[in-house]
Structure formats: C-alpha cells, structure tokens
Design a protein around this motif. Structure first.
Motif, PDB file in Angstrom:
ATOM      1  N   LEU A   1      40.306  19.954 -11.074  1.00 16.03           N
ATOM      2  CA  LEU A   1      40.397  20.370  -9.671  1.00 16.03           C
ATOM      3  C   LEU A   1      39.124  19.936  -8.985  1.00 16.03           C
ATOM      4  O   LEU A   1      38.043  19.955  -9.588  1.00 16.03           O
ATOM      5  CB  LEU A   1      40.531  21.899  -9.545  1.00 16.03           C
ATOM      6  CG  LEU A   1      41.810  22.544 -10.016  1.00 16.03           C
ATOM      7  CD1 LEU A   1      41.757  24.053  -9.745  1.00 16.03           C
ATOM      8  CD2 LEU A   1      43.031  21.940  -9.351  1.00 16.03           C
ATOM      9  N   GLU A   2      39.248  19.552  -7.727  1.00 14.65           N
ATOM     10  CA  GLU A   2      38.059  19.233  -6.946  1.00 14.65           C
ATOM     11  C   GLU A   2      38.076  20.041  -5.665  1.00 14.65           C
ATOM     12  O   GLU A   2      39.144  20.351  -5.121  1.00 14.65           O
ATOM     13  CB  GLU A   2      37.967  17.736  -6.651  1.00 14.65           C
ATOM     14  CG  GLU A   2      38.999  17.199  -5.706  1.00 14.65           C
ATOM     15  CD  GLU A   2      38.804  15.716  -5.426  1.00 14.65           C
ATOM     16  OE1 GLU A   2      37.667  15.217  -5.508  1.00 14.65           O
ATOM     17  OE2 GLU A   2      39.806  15.054  -5.124  1.00 14.65           O
ATOM     18  N   VAL A   3      36.891  20.391  -5.203  1.00 19.53           N
ATOM     19  CA  VAL A   3      36.743  21.117  -3.949  1.00 19.53           C
ATOM     20  C   VAL A   3      36.784  20.086  -2.831  1.00 19.53           C
ATOM     21  O   VAL A   3      35.981  19.162  -2.798  1.00 19.53           O
ATOM     22  CB  VAL A   3      35.418  21.905  -3.915  1.00 19.53           C
ATOM     23  CG1 VAL A   3      35.232  22.596  -2.569  1.00 19.53           C
ATOM     24  CG2 VAL A   3      35.357  22.902  -5.066  1.00 19.53           C
ATOM     25  N   VAL A   4      37.746  20.256  -1.910  1.00 25.55           N
ATOM     26  CA  VAL A   4      37.882  19.299  -0.811  1.00 25.55           C
ATOM     27  C   VAL A   4      37.452  19.895   0.526  1.00 25.55           C
ATOM     28  O   VAL A   4      37.342  19.173   1.509  1.00 25.55           O
ATOM     29  CB  VAL A   4      39.327  18.748  -0.709  1.00 25.55           C
ATOM     30  CG1 VAL A   4      39.654  17.907  -1.933  1.00 25.55           C
ATOM     31  CG2 VAL A   4      40.337  19.851  -0.520  1.00 25.55           C
ATOM     32  N   ASP A   5      37.189  21.217   0.531  1.00 23.63           N
ATOM     33  CA  ASP A   5      36.723  21.858   1.759  1.00 23.63           C
ATOM     34  C   ASP A   5      36.100  23.198   1.398  1.00 23.63           C
ATOM     35  O   ASP A   5      36.511  23.844   0.427  1.00 23.63           O
ATOM     36  CB  ASP A   5      37.875  22.073   2.743  1.00 23.63           C
ATOM     37  CG  ASP A   5      37.411  22.524   4.120  1.00 23.63           C
ATOM     38  OD1 ASP A   5      36.315  22.106   4.549  1.00 23.63           O
ATOM     39  OD2 ASP A   5      38.131  23.310   4.755  1.00 23.63           O
ATOM     40  N   GLU A   6      35.100  23.584   2.174  1.00 24.00           N
ATOM     41  CA  GLU A   6      34.467  24.889   2.036  1.00 24.00           C
ATOM     42  C   GLU A   6      34.216  25.450   3.426  1.00 24.00           C
ATOM     43  O   GLU A   6      33.802  24.713   4.323  1.00 24.00           O
ATOM     44  CB  GLU A   6      33.118  24.793   1.316  1.00 24.00           C
ATOM     45  CG  GLU A   6      33.199  24.421  -0.138  1.00 24.00           C
ATOM     46  CD  GLU A   6      31.830  24.378  -0.794  1.00 24.00           C
ATOM     47  OE1 GLU A   6      31.748  24.763  -1.969  1.00 24.00           O
ATOM     48  OE2 GLU A   6      30.857  23.963  -0.137  1.00 24.00           O
ATOM     49  N   LYS A   7      34.491  26.744   3.594  1.00 21.66           N
ATOM     50  CA  LYS A   7      34.163  27.394   4.861  1.00 21.66           C
ATOM     51  C   LYS A   7      33.904  28.869   4.612  1.00 21.66           C
ATOM     52  O   LYS A   7      34.427  29.457   3.672  1.00 21.66           O
ATOM     53  CB  LYS A   7      35.267  27.187   5.898  1.00 21.66           C
ATOM     54  CG  LYS A   7      36.593  27.791   5.562  1.00 21.66           C
ATOM     55  CD  LYS A   7      37.613  27.485   6.653  1.00 21.66           C
ATOM     56  CE  LYS A   7      38.984  27.980   6.200  1.00 21.66           C
ATOM     57  NZ  LYS A   7      40.015  27.629   7.150  1.00 21.66           N
ATOM     58  N   ARG A   8      33.087  29.442   5.473  1.00 22.70           N
ATOM     59  CA  ARG A   8      32.763  30.860   5.364  1.00 22.70           C
ATOM     60  C   ARG A   8      33.899  31.687   5.945  1.00 22.70           C
ATOM     61  O   ARG A   8      34.369  31.440   7.052  1.00 22.70           O
ATOM     62  CB  ARG A   8      31.493  31.186   6.131  1.00 22.70           C
ATOM     63  CG  ARG A   8      30.274  30.743   5.410  1.00 22.70           C
ATOM     64  CD  ARG A   8      29.250  31.887   5.370  1.00 22.70           C
ATOM     65  NE  ARG A   8      28.169  31.495   4.495  1.00 22.70           N
ATOM     66  CZ  ARG A   8      28.058  31.874   3.231  1.00 22.70           C
ATOM     67  NH1 ARG A   8      28.939  32.690   2.716  1.00 22.70           N
ATOM     68  NH2 ARG A   8      27.070  31.465   2.495  1.00 22.70           N
ATOM     69  N   VAL A   9      34.329  32.676   5.160  1.00 27.87           N
ATOM     70  CA  VAL A   9      35.362  33.605   5.597  1.00 27.87           C
ATOM     71  C   VAL A   9      34.902  35.001   5.211  1.00 27.87           C
ATOM     72  O   VAL A   9      34.726  35.294   4.019  1.00 27.87           O
ATOM     73  CB  VAL A   9      36.729  33.293   4.929  1.00 27.87           C
ATOM     74  CG1 VAL A   9      37.768  34.331   5.327  1.00 27.87           C
ATOM     75  CG2 VAL A   9      37.200  31.901   5.287  1.00 27.87           C
ATOM     76  N   ARG A  10      34.667  35.847   6.202  1.00 33.44           N
ATOM     77  CA  ARG A  10      34.229  37.223   5.989  1.00 33.44           C
ATOM     78  C   ARG A  10      33.073  37.315   4.989  1.00 33.44           C
ATOM     79  O   ARG A  10      33.096  38.116   4.052  1.00 33.44           O
ATOM     80  CB  ARG A  10      35.404  38.097   5.544  1.00 33.44           C
ATOM     81  CG  ARG A  10      36.474  38.249   6.617  1.00 33.44           C
ATOM     82  CD  ARG A  10      37.587  39.175   6.203  1.00 33.44           C
ATOM     83  NE  ARG A  10      38.336  38.724   5.048  1.00 33.44           N
ATOM     84  CZ  ARG A  10      39.359  37.884   5.076  1.00 33.44           C
ATOM     85  NH1 ARG A  10      39.766  37.383   6.228  1.00 33.44           N
ATOM     86  NH2 ARG A  10      39.987  37.546   3.973  1.00 33.44           N
ATOM     87  N   GLY A  11      32.086  36.482   5.150  1.00 29.28           N
ATOM     88  CA  GLY A  11      30.886  36.551   4.337  1.00 29.28           C
ATOM     89  C   GLY A  11      30.962  35.888   2.976  1.00 29.28           C
ATOM     90  O   GLY A  11      29.986  35.892   2.237  1.00 29.28           O
ATOM     91  N   THR A  12      32.085  35.328   2.627  1.00 24.93           N
ATOM     92  CA  THR A  12      32.178  34.620   1.347  1.00 24.93           C
ATOM     93  C   THR A  12      32.574  33.172   1.619  1.00 24.93           C
ATOM     94  O   THR A  12      33.065  32.835   2.697  1.00 24.93           O
ATOM     95  CB  THR A  12      33.228  35.254   0.403  1.00 24.93           C
ATOM     96  OG1 THR A  12      34.514  35.151   1.002  1.00 24.93           O
ATOM     97  CG2 THR A  12      32.907  36.709   0.111  1.00 24.93           C
ATOM     98  N   MET A  13      32.380  32.350   0.622  1.00 26.71           N
ATOM     99  CA  MET A  13      32.731  30.938   0.754  1.00 26.71           C
ATOM    100  C   MET A  13      34.159  30.741   0.247  1.00 26.71           C
ATOM    101  O   MET A  13      34.463  31.032  -0.903  1.00 26.71           O
ATOM    102  CB  MET A  13      31.754  30.080  -0.070  1.00 26.71           C
ATOM    103  CG  MET A  13      31.901  28.605   0.170  1.00 26.71           C
ATOM    104  SD  MET A  13      31.569  28.102   1.872  1.00 26.71           S
ATOM    105  CE  MET A  13      29.808  28.317   1.947  1.00 26.71           C
ATOM    106  N   GLU A  14      35.027  30.258   1.133  1.00 22.29           N
ATOM    107  CA  GLU A  14      36.397  29.938   0.736  1.00 22.29           C
ATOM    108  C   GLU A  14      36.468  28.444   0.441  1.00 22.29           C
ATOM    109  O   GLU A  14      36.126  27.620   1.273  1.00 22.29           O
ATOM    110  CB  GLU A  14      37.380  30.288   1.851  1.00 22.29           C
ATOM    111  CG  GLU A  14      38.818  29.961   1.484  1.00 22.29           C
ATOM    112  CD  GLU A  14      39.781  30.256   2.617  1.00 22.29           C
ATOM    113  OE1 GLU A  14      40.579  31.190   2.468  1.00 22.29           O
ATOM    114  OE2 GLU A  14      39.701  29.546   3.642  1.00 22.29           O
ATOM    115  N   ARG A  15      36.923  28.139  -0.771  1.00 24.09           N
ATOM    116  CA  ARG A  15      37.033  26.746  -1.186  1.00 24.09           C
ATOM    117  C   ARG A  15      38.495  26.331  -1.221  1.00 24.09           C
ATOM    118  O   ARG A  15      39.363  27.113  -1.601  1.00 24.09           O
ATOM    119  CB  ARG A  15      36.398  26.555  -2.554  1.00 24.09           C
ATOM    120  CG  ARG A  15      34.895  26.712  -2.518  1.00 24.09           C
ATOM    121  CD  ARG A  15      34.269  26.527  -3.894  1.00 24.09           C
ATOM    122  NE  ARG A  15      32.837  26.649  -3.790  1.00 24.09           N
ATOM    123  CZ  ARG A  15      32.167  27.794  -3.875  1.00 24.09           C
ATOM    124  NH1 ARG A  15      32.816  28.918  -4.073  1.00 24.09           N
ATOM    125  NH2 ARG A  15      30.853  27.810  -3.770  1.00 24.09           N
TER     126      ARG A  15
END
Length: 175
Positions: free
Chosen positions: A55-69
């Motif tokens: 699996l590879e991470v193709v996007d990361e964004k902050r959601v409610r204080g955590t990192m959503e990958r």
C-alpha cells in the motif's frame, strides 16, 4: 516484493480485496467496507502492508487533529515474483487457491445478501469450458484476457456502470 505469508493473512487479504478496484481509500472508508474488523486490527494491518510497500500513501490531510491518510494498492508490489511462485510448495499453492476461492465465495455471498438481486439481469456468470491449448496458445489467451481487463480497469464509476469482479482460474486437467 510481497511474500506469500504477507499476502495470505486473512485480514490483509480482505483489505487488499477492498482496494482491488484501484481507487484509493482512507482507513475510515476501509472500516465502512469491512466493519467486522476491529479498528486497531485494521490500523495494524494497513501499517504492515504500507511498510511492505504494497500500500502507498497517496494523500494526507488533517481531520479533527489527526492525520488522515489515503491509500492505494501498488499492484506491481502486490504479486509474488515469478521465482517466488516457482518456489511455492503444493501446500503453498493449496493455501493460496483456498484463499482465492474463499474470496470468491465472500464476494458472491455479499452480492446475494444485497436486495434486490437478479443474477440474470445483473450479468452474473459462472461457467467452465475445456479447451485444448499449447503452452504458447495459453500464454496468448492470458495476454488477451489481461489486455481486455486492463483496458477497462481505469473506468470511473458512472451512471449505468456497475462494479464487477472478474476472476479467472486456469487448471490443466488429466487427458
């Protein structure tokens, strides 16, 4: 490259099957698709698959204080190398085939549990054909099938389109 034990773990196999369409997904989306897998178990196996490069991470964004990958499968890493396949024992092949057939059964059960279902209208098919082929003819047929499926694998969801699982098994029979 993937190893047999890495790929055949039941939870990891289900995670990979959930991403089989090639579209990326977040852990939250995977948990929606696989609600019976405990969150901690899901995160642990996603981390294992990511560390292995499957699996590879193709996007990361902050959601409610955590990192959503957002993850997607690296299909080039999710297959056993030819040398690894050649080194598999009979029991290894039996385990792999059992996992494959188990996935088919789960997909079909999931389909039948949906409402309404109409296998004829929905284009459900399962059939066998016995054909005589040389090794070269088999290789050519498999290439043609791979090309036909690959040409359509990039299709996006759209009105009138239904996601379909296409499975192929080729086994020599006794003469």
């Amino acid at each position: 490259m993937a190893t047999l034990d890495l790929l055949l773990h039941p939870v990891r196999l289900r995670i990979l099957r959930a991403l089989l369409d090639g579209r990326p997904g977040t852990t939250a989306q995977l948990r929606e698709r696989l609600p019976d897998i405990a969150p901690a178990t899901m995160y642990r196996h996603i981390a294992t698959l990511t560390a292995a490069g499957i699996l590879e991470v193709v996007d990361e964004k902050r959601v409610r204080g955590t990192m959503e990958r957002t993850y997607q499968v690296r299909f080039d890493r999710a297959e056993l190398a030819p040398a690894d396949r050649a080194a598999m024992t009979t029991d290894d092949h039996r385990r792999a085939f059992t996992a494959f057939v188990g996935g088919l059964l789960a997909d079909f059960d999931h389909y039948l549990a949906g409402q309404p279902t109409d296998p004829t209208t929905d284009g459900v098919t399962y059939r066998q054909a016995a054909i005589w082929l040389t090794d070269d003819e088999l290789a050519e047929l498999l290439t043609e099938l791979r090309t036909a499926v690959t040409a359509r694998s990039g299709n996006d969801p759209a009105p009138g389109r239904t996601q379909r699982m296409i499975s192929l098994i080729a086994v020599p029979t006794d003469d």
